[in-house]
Design a protein around this motif. Structure first.
Motif, PDB file in Angstrom:
ATOM      1  N   LEU A  80      52.609   1.995   7.144  1.00  0.00           N
ATOM      2  CA  LEU A  80      54.039   1.745   7.532  1.00  0.00           C
ATOM      3  C   LEU A  80      53.980   1.328   9.130  1.00  0.00           C
ATOM      4  N   ASP A  81      52.886   1.629   9.947  1.00  0.00           N
ATOM      5  CA  ASP A  81      52.985   0.854  11.217  1.00  0.00           C
ATOM      6  C   ASP A  81      52.847  -0.569  11.124  1.00  0.00           C
ATOM      7  N   LEU A  82      52.675  -0.969  10.112  1.00  0.00           N
ATOM      8  CA  LEU A  82      52.907  -2.533  10.045  1.00  0.00           C
ATOM      9  C   LEU A  82      53.944  -3.194   9.565  1.00  0.00           C
ATOM     10  N   PHE A  83      55.023  -2.146   9.391  1.00  0.00           N
ATOM     11  CA  PHE A  83      55.964  -2.596   8.499  1.00  0.00           C
ATOM     12  C   PHE A  83      57.026  -3.573   9.167  1.00  0.00           C
ATOM     13  N   GLN A  84      57.092  -3.475  10.471  1.00  0.00           N
ATOM     14  CA  GLN A  84      57.853  -4.411  11.353  1.00  0.00           C
ATOM     15  C   GLN A  84      57.452  -5.895  11.346  1.00  0.00           C
ATOM     16  N   ARG A  85      56.315  -6.172  10.810  1.00  0.00           N
ATOM     17  CA  ARG A  85      55.798  -7.339  10.498  1.00  0.00           C
ATOM     18  C   ARG A  85      56.449  -8.121   9.320  1.00  0.00           C
ATOM     19  N   ILE A  86      57.232  -7.498   8.569  1.00  0.00           N
ATOM     20  CA  ILE A  86      57.816  -8.065   7.228  1.00  0.00           C
ATOM     21  C   ILE A  86      59.392  -8.372   7.699  1.00  0.00           C
ATOM     22  N   ASN A  87      59.895  -9.358   7.358  1.00  0.00           N
ATOM     23  CA  ASN A  87      61.274  -9.839   7.727  1.00  0.00           C
ATOM     24  C   ASN A  87      62.166  -9.819   6.648  1.00  0.00           C
ATOM     25  N   VAL A  88      63.510  -9.253   6.550  1.00  0.00           N
ATOM     26  CA  VAL A  88      64.238  -8.742   5.327  1.00  0.00           C
ATOM     27  C   VAL A  88      65.565  -9.299   5.761  1.00  0.00           C
ATOM     28  N   ASP A  89      66.012 -10.809   5.678  1.00  0.00           N
ATOM     29  CA  ASP A  89      67.436 -10.974   6.078  1.00  0.00           C
ATOM     30  C   ASP A  89      68.241 -10.784   4.976  1.00  0.00           C
ATOM     31  N   PRO A  90      69.844 -10.728   5.534  1.00  0.00           N
ATOM     32  CA  PRO A  90      70.926 -10.244   4.584  1.00  0.00           C
ATOM     33  C   PRO A  90      70.870 -11.272   3.401  1.00  0.00           C
ATOM     34  N   CYS A  91      70.961 -10.416   2.308  1.00  0.00           N
ATOM     35  CA  CYS A  91      71.219 -11.289   1.100  1.00  0.00           C
ATOM     36  C   CYS A  91      69.763 -11.796   0.814  1.00  0.00           C
ATOM     37  N   SER A  92      68.756 -11.527   1.127  1.00  0.00           N
ATOM     38  CA  SER A  92      67.522 -12.075   0.775  1.00  0.00           C
ATOM     39  C   SER A  92      66.811 -11.372  -0.514  1.00  0.00           C
ATOM     40  N   LEU A  93      65.900 -11.923  -0.925  1.00  0.00           N
ATOM     41  CA  LEU A  93      65.398 -11.465  -2.425  1.00  0.00           C
ATOM     42  C   LEU A  93      63.751 -10.928  -2.127  1.00  0.00           C
ATOM     43  N   THR A  94      63.415  -9.944  -2.238  1.00  0.00           N
ATOM     44  CA  THR A  94      62.001  -9.365  -2.106  1.00  0.00           C
ATOM     45  C   THR A  94      61.529  -8.922  -3.723  1.00  0.00           C
ATOM     46  N   VAL A  95      60.614  -9.595  -4.369  1.00  0.00           N
ATOM     47  CA  VAL A  95      60.436  -9.180  -5.787  1.00  0.00           C
ATOM     48  C   VAL A  95      58.953  -8.321  -6.000  1.00  0.00           C
ATOM     49  N   ILE A  96      58.907  -7.432  -6.318  1.00  0.00           N
ATOM     50  CA  ILE A  96      57.649  -6.813  -6.901  1.00  0.00           C
ATOM     51  C   ILE A  96      57.416  -6.639  -8.299  1.00  0.00           C
ATOM     52  N   ARG A  97      56.136  -6.854  -8.834  1.00  0.00           N
ATOM     53  CA  ARG A  97      55.781  -6.376 -10.258  1.00  0.00           C
ATOM     54  C   ARG A  97      54.796  -5.385 -10.118  1.00  0.00           C
ATOM     55  N   TYR A  98      55.217  -4.165 -10.920  1.00  0.00           N
ATOM     56  CA  TYR A  98      54.384  -3.024 -10.986  1.00  0.00           C
ATOM     57  C   TYR A  98      53.581  -2.860 -12.253  1.00  0.00           C
ATOM     58  N   HIS A  99      52.009  -3.332 -12.070  1.00  0.00           N
ATOM     59  CA  HIS A  99      51.463  -3.308 -13.260  1.00  0.00           C
ATOM     60  C   HIS A  99      50.911  -1.696 -13.258  1.00  0.00           C
ATOM     61  N   GLY A 100      49.936  -1.551 -14.194  1.00  0.00           N
ATOM     62  CA  GLY A 100      49.628  -0.262 -14.345  1.00  0.00           C
ATOM     63  C   GLY A 100      48.523   0.341 -13.344  1.00  0.00           C
ATOM     64  N   THR A 101      47.976  -0.530 -12.576  1.00  0.00           N
ATOM     65  CA  THR A 101      47.071  -0.136 -11.823  1.00  0.00           C
ATOM     66  C   THR A 101      47.522  -0.308 -10.248  1.00  0.00           C
ATOM     67  N   ARG A 102      48.414  -1.389  -9.997  1.00  0.00           N
ATOM     68  CA  ARG A 102      48.891  -1.745  -8.656  1.00  0.00           C
ATOM     69  C   ARG A 102      50.041  -2.560  -8.800  1.00  0.00           C
ATOM     70  N   PRO A 103      50.764  -2.822  -7.630  1.00  0.00           N
ATOM     71  CA  PRO A 103      51.838  -3.537  -7.583  1.00  0.00           C
ATOM     72  C   PRO A 103      51.095  -4.924  -7.186  1.00  0.00           C
ATOM     73  N   SER A 104      52.133  -5.734  -7.551  1.00  0.00           N
ATOM     74  CA  SER A 104      51.889  -7.512  -6.934  1.00  0.00           C
ATOM     75  C   SER A 104      53.176  -7.934  -6.303  1.00  0.00           C
ATOM     76  N   VAL A 105      53.157  -8.412  -5.194  1.00  0.00           N
ATOM     77  CA  VAL A 105      54.178  -8.960  -4.281  1.00  0.00           C
ATOM     78  C   VAL A 105      54.609 -10.435  -4.867  1.00  0.00           C
ATOM     79  N   LEU A 106      55.759 -10.669  -5.827  1.00  0.00           N
ATOM     80  CA  LEU A 106      55.962 -12.135  -5.845  1.00  0.00           C
ATOM     81  C   LEU A 106      56.653 -12.842  -4.988  1.00  0.00           C
TER      82      LEU A 106
END
Length: 229
Positions: A167-193
């Motif tokens: 969590l200490d690194l989460f300020q490295r991620i930018n999330v603009d207004p009305c932006s889209l972040t997509v994550i796919r959750y598999h059985g063993t781990r997520p993948s960020v699309l």
């Protein structure tokens, strides 16, 4: 594989005023934010959504309603767990004045230790948001695609978890207004699309028949990068 489309609300009146809105009532989309929500809704219309889940605050509900419009049979639900961080006594204050507070540096450099006065910690925000995504994944099932309309810090926390980042690194991620972040959750781990997508083609998110698995198990990352969608 469950696919989650994390959408930040469109630009709000507090965003343009330079104020930390938090959970202050009556903060709505401004004119540009309304246009952003309509543009995103049109862009995502070809993508089937099993559900649209929204934070309860006005600006997120307004964005989510645009996204859900015209989608017959799509579940629309409000979930308190996706609400904005409770910034406590910081809520409603100008960002310029908050930047002078000693806590500001902690929020920037060590957010896992940041707790807002009379409010919530960023660690607690992360825990509730990540657990909410996992709960919705289980509720909707492995073949579901759904949208969550929420707030910048909430989306950053979920994305950081999916990336395996502290969590200490989460300020490295930018999330603009009305932006889209997509994550796919598999059985063993997520993948960020996608991260902070503001206008990309969404055809890769349209699922008809699940593609045949390549070497290894379904959901394995292609060694060497693969051929893409």
């Amino acid at each position: 594989m469950t696919t989650v489309l994390l959408v930040r609300h469109g630009r709000s009146t507090a965003n343009t005023a330079g104020v930390l809105a938090g959970r202050t009532p009556g903060v709505n989309l401004d004119e540009r934010g309304e246009a952003q929500a309509l543009e995103l809704a049109a862009r995502l219309m070809p993508v089937h959504l099993d559900a649209v889940v929204s934070s309860p605050l006005e600006r997120t509900r307004q964005t989510a309603e645009r996204l859900a419009a015209g989608r017959e049979g799509t579940l629309f639900e409000v979930d308190e767990r996706f609400t904005e961080c409770d910034y406590g006594t910081w809520s409603g204050r100008p960002l310029k004045s908050l930047a002078e507070e000693p806590l500001w540096r902690t929020v920037q450099a060590h957010p896992a230790a940041a707790a807002f006065p009379d409010g919530e910690s960023l660690a607690a925000l992360s825990a509730r948001a990540v657990s909410a995504v996992r709960a919705w994944n289980a509720k909707l099932g492995e073949q579901a695609t759904y949208a969550v309309v929420s707030h910048g810090d909430v989306i950053k926390a979920v994305a950081a978890d999916a990336l395996g980042m502290h969590l200490d690194l989460f300020q490295r991620i930018n999330v603009d207004p009305c932006s889209l972040t997509v994550i796919r959750y598999h059985g063993t781990r997520p993948s960020v699309l996608r991260l902070n997508d503001l206008g990309g083609d969404v055809s890769a998110l349209i699922r008809s028949v699940e593609p045949a698995a390549g070497p290894g198990e379904a959901g394995d990352a292609p060694v060497g990068g693969g051929a893409g969608s």
